[in-house]
Design a protein around this motif. Structure first.
Motif, PDB file in Angstrom:
ATOM      1  N   VAL A 185       8.065  -8.825  -1.550  1.00 40.92           N
ATOM      2  CA  VAL A 185       9.427  -8.969  -1.020  1.00 40.92           C
ATOM      3  C   VAL A 185      10.342  -7.935  -1.663  1.00 40.92           C
ATOM      4  O   VAL A 185      11.156  -7.302  -0.983  1.00 40.92           O
ATOM      5  CB  VAL A 185       9.950 -10.404  -1.250  1.00 40.92           C
ATOM      6  CG1 VAL A 185      11.429 -10.506  -0.926  1.00 40.92           C
ATOM      7  CG2 VAL A 185       9.161 -11.393  -0.408  1.00 40.92           C
ATOM      8  N   LYS A 186      10.200  -7.740  -2.960  1.00 40.08           N
ATOM      9  CA  LYS A 186      11.026  -6.737  -3.651  1.00 40.08           C
ATOM     10  C   LYS A 186      10.749  -5.351  -3.073  1.00 40.08           C
ATOM     11  O   LYS A 186      11.659  -4.575  -2.789  1.00 40.08           O
ATOM     12  CB  LYS A 186      10.728  -6.757  -5.145  1.00 40.08           C
ATOM     13  CG  LYS A 186      11.545  -5.767  -5.929  1.00 40.08           C
ATOM     14  CD  LYS A 186      11.288  -5.869  -7.414  1.00 40.08           C
ATOM     15  CE  LYS A 186      12.163  -4.837  -8.092  1.00 40.08           C
ATOM     16  NZ  LYS A 186      12.048  -4.859  -9.527  1.00 40.08           N
ATOM     17  N   HIS A 187       9.484  -5.020  -2.901  1.00 39.63           N
ATOM     18  CA  HIS A 187       9.098  -3.717  -2.342  1.00 39.63           C
ATOM     19  C   HIS A 187       9.605  -3.572  -0.901  1.00 39.63           C
ATOM     20  O   HIS A 187      10.070  -2.498  -0.502  1.00 39.63           O
ATOM     21  CB  HIS A 187       7.586  -3.570  -2.395  1.00 39.63           C
ATOM     22  CG  HIS A 187       7.102  -2.176  -2.234  1.00 39.63           C
ATOM     23  ND1 HIS A 187       7.277  -1.216  -3.196  1.00 39.63           N
ATOM     24  CD2 HIS A 187       6.463  -1.569  -1.209  1.00 39.63           C
ATOM     25  CE1 HIS A 187       6.764  -0.077  -2.768  1.00 39.63           C
ATOM     26  NE2 HIS A 187       6.257  -0.264  -1.565  1.00 39.63           N
ATOM     27  N   ARG A 242       0.836  -1.191   0.000  1.00 43.23           N
ATOM     28  CA  ARG A 242       0.000   0.000   0.000  1.00 43.23           C
ATOM     29  C   ARG A 242       0.872   1.243   0.000  1.00 43.23           C
ATOM     30  O   ARG A 242       1.726   1.409   0.856  1.00 43.23           O
ATOM     31  CB  ARG A 242      -0.901  -0.013   1.236  1.00 43.23           C
ATOM     32  CG  ARG A 242      -1.720   1.226   1.382  1.00 43.23           C
ATOM     33  CD  ARG A 242      -3.184   1.057   1.579  1.00 43.23           C
ATOM     34  NE  ARG A 242      -3.795  -0.179   1.151  1.00 43.23           N
ATOM     35  CZ  ARG A 242      -4.711  -0.815   1.843  1.00 43.23           C
ATOM     36  NH1 ARG A 242      -5.088  -0.366   3.008  1.00 43.23           N
ATOM     37  NH2 ARG A 242      -5.251  -1.908   1.377  1.00 43.23           N
ATOM     38  N   GLU A 243       0.670   2.124  -0.961  1.00 46.83           N
ATOM     39  CA  GLU A 243       1.472   3.352  -1.052  1.00 46.83           C
ATOM     40  C   GLU A 243       0.860   4.428  -0.155  1.00 46.83           C
ATOM     41  O   GLU A 243      -0.324   4.724  -0.264  1.00 46.83           O
ATOM     42  CB  GLU A 243       1.540   3.853  -2.496  1.00 46.83           C
ATOM     43  CG  GLU A 243       2.443   3.019  -3.377  1.00 46.83           C
ATOM     44  CD  GLU A 243       3.878   2.982  -2.894  1.00 46.83           C
ATOM     45  OE1 GLU A 243       4.380   4.003  -2.388  1.00 46.83           O
ATOM     46  OE2 GLU A 243       4.500   1.913  -3.022  1.00 46.83           O
ATOM     47  N   PRO A 285      -0.346   7.050   6.670  1.00 43.63           N
ATOM     48  CA  PRO A 285       0.778   6.131   6.482  1.00 43.63           C
ATOM     49  C   PRO A 285       0.305   4.831   5.828  1.00 43.63           C
ATOM     50  O   PRO A 285      -0.884   4.670   5.533  1.00 43.63           O
ATOM     51  CB  PRO A 285       1.259   5.887   7.906  1.00 43.63           C
ATOM     52  CG  PRO A 285       0.035   6.054   8.735  1.00 43.63           C
ATOM     53  CD  PRO A 285      -0.784   7.118   8.042  1.00 43.63           C
ATOM     54  N   ARG A 286       1.249   3.913   5.617  1.00 41.83           N
ATOM     55  CA  ARG A 286       0.865   2.584   5.129  1.00 41.83           C
ATOM     56  C   ARG A 286       0.066   1.916   6.234  1.00 41.83           C
ATOM     57  O   ARG A 286       0.555   1.759   7.353  1.00 41.83           O
ATOM     58  CB  ARG A 286       2.115   1.749   4.847  1.00 41.83           C
ATOM     59  CG  ARG A 286       2.831   2.118   3.597  1.00 41.83           C
ATOM     60  CD  ARG A 286       3.971   1.132   3.363  1.00 41.83           C
ATOM     61  NE  ARG A 286       4.500   1.275   2.052  1.00 41.83           N
ATOM     62  CZ  ARG A 286       5.516   2.083   1.725  1.00 41.83           C
ATOM     63  NH1 ARG A 286       6.096   2.800   2.659  1.00 41.83           N
ATOM     64  NH2 ARG A 286       5.929   2.158   0.494  1.00 41.83           N
ATOM     65  N   GLU A 296      -0.565  -0.228  11.187  1.00 38.75           N
ATOM     66  CA  GLU A 296       0.156   0.694  10.323  1.00 38.75           C
ATOM     67  C   GLU A 296       1.638   0.705  10.641  1.00 38.75           C
ATOM     68  O   GLU A 296       2.055   0.380  11.755  1.00 38.75           O
ATOM     69  CB  GLU A 296      -0.424   2.103  10.417  1.00 38.75           C
ATOM     70  CG  GLU A 296      -0.308   2.770  11.751  1.00 38.75           C
ATOM     71  CD  GLU A 296      -0.987   4.141  11.790  1.00 38.75           C
ATOM     72  OE1 GLU A 296      -1.950   4.349  11.034  1.00 38.75           O
ATOM     73  OE2 GLU A 296      -0.527   4.981  12.559  1.00 38.75           O
ATOM     74  N   LEU A 297       2.412   1.070   9.640  1.00 36.39           N
ATOM     75  CA  LEU A 297       3.847   1.194   9.812  1.00 36.39           C
ATOM     76  C   LEU A 297       4.145   2.523  10.479  1.00 36.39           C
ATOM     77  O   LEU A 297       3.518   3.539  10.183  1.00 36.39           O
ATOM     78  CB  LEU A 297       4.560   1.115   8.462  1.00 36.39           C
ATOM     79  CG  LEU A 297       4.497  -0.228   7.760  1.00 36.39           C
ATOM     80  CD1 LEU A 297       5.190  -0.161   6.407  1.00 36.39           C
ATOM     81  CD2 LEU A 297       5.126  -1.309   8.603  1.00 36.39           C
ATOM     82  N   MET A 298       5.103   2.509  11.382  1.00 30.16           N
ATOM     83  CA  MET A 298       5.506   3.730  12.075  1.00 30.16           C
ATOM     84  C   MET A 298       6.187   4.677  11.096  1.00 30.16           C
ATOM     85  O   MET A 298       6.703   4.241  10.068  1.00 30.16           O
ATOM     86  CB  MET A 298       6.493   3.382  13.201  1.00 30.16           C
ATOM     87  CG  MET A 298       5.881   2.588  14.319  1.00 30.16           C
ATOM     88  SD  MET A 298       4.735   3.533  15.291  1.00 30.16           S
ATOM     89  CE  MET A 298       5.837   4.601  16.153  1.00 30.16           C
TER      90      MET A 298
END
Length: 158
Positions: free
Chosen positions: A85-87, A33-34, A40-41, A124-126
């Protein structure tokens, strides 16, 4: 009754294959998710699912920070999605080089799901960078707690 030796983790009322696929999909969605400037993501889920998915996401980011071929292969085994995984290795993990763990947070929502009333939350990512109040590259200082007896001794010495 049988004993639960070496059976850790929540079952979430699912079979092993269903639970593994659900967590993989949730974590891959979180990484792919961008974010935009205001949010945030994040993914919306239930609190128990978020608590289990958080462990998978944190482990994947730690693998991404290592950046080795072995870590990439382990992440692929964990997530089973080459694009994710690449992202993870190229975009997400480099944001957290200054942070030792704590890459995700669970934000509980005030609304509940309409069908069954389950409590919802964001996983969510910090924000990237070191934790708040810590300068980049500065080691985390251990918390020193003074006992009341030691505080009294210091007052008598002064």
């Amino acid at each position: 009754l049988t004993m639960r030796h070496r059976k850790t983790g929540k079952q979430l009322s699912r079979t092993d294959a269903h639970r593994k696929a659900m967590l993989r999909n949730m974590v891959c969605s979180l990484f792919l998710r961008e974010p935009d400037e205001s949010t945030p993501r994040r993914v919306t889920t239930t609190v128990p699912k978020a608590k289990v998915a958080r462990r998978v996401a944190e482990h994947a980011i730690t693998l991404g920070k290592r950046g080795t071929l072995h870590a990439r292969r382990r992440a692929l085994a964990l997530l089973a999605n080459k694009g994710a995984v690449k992202h993870l290795f190229e975009t997400v993990a480099p944001l957290y080089t200054q942070r030792d763990g704590g890459y995700t947070r669970i934000v509980r929502l005030s609304k509940r799901r309409v069908g069954d009333g389950t409590e919802l939350c964001y996983l969510e990512l910090m924000p990237e960078g070191p934790p708040a109040g810590q300068k980049p590259g500065e080691p985390v200082a251990p918390k020193v707690t003074e006992t009341p007896a030691a505080a009294g001794d210091a007052a008598t010495e002064a």
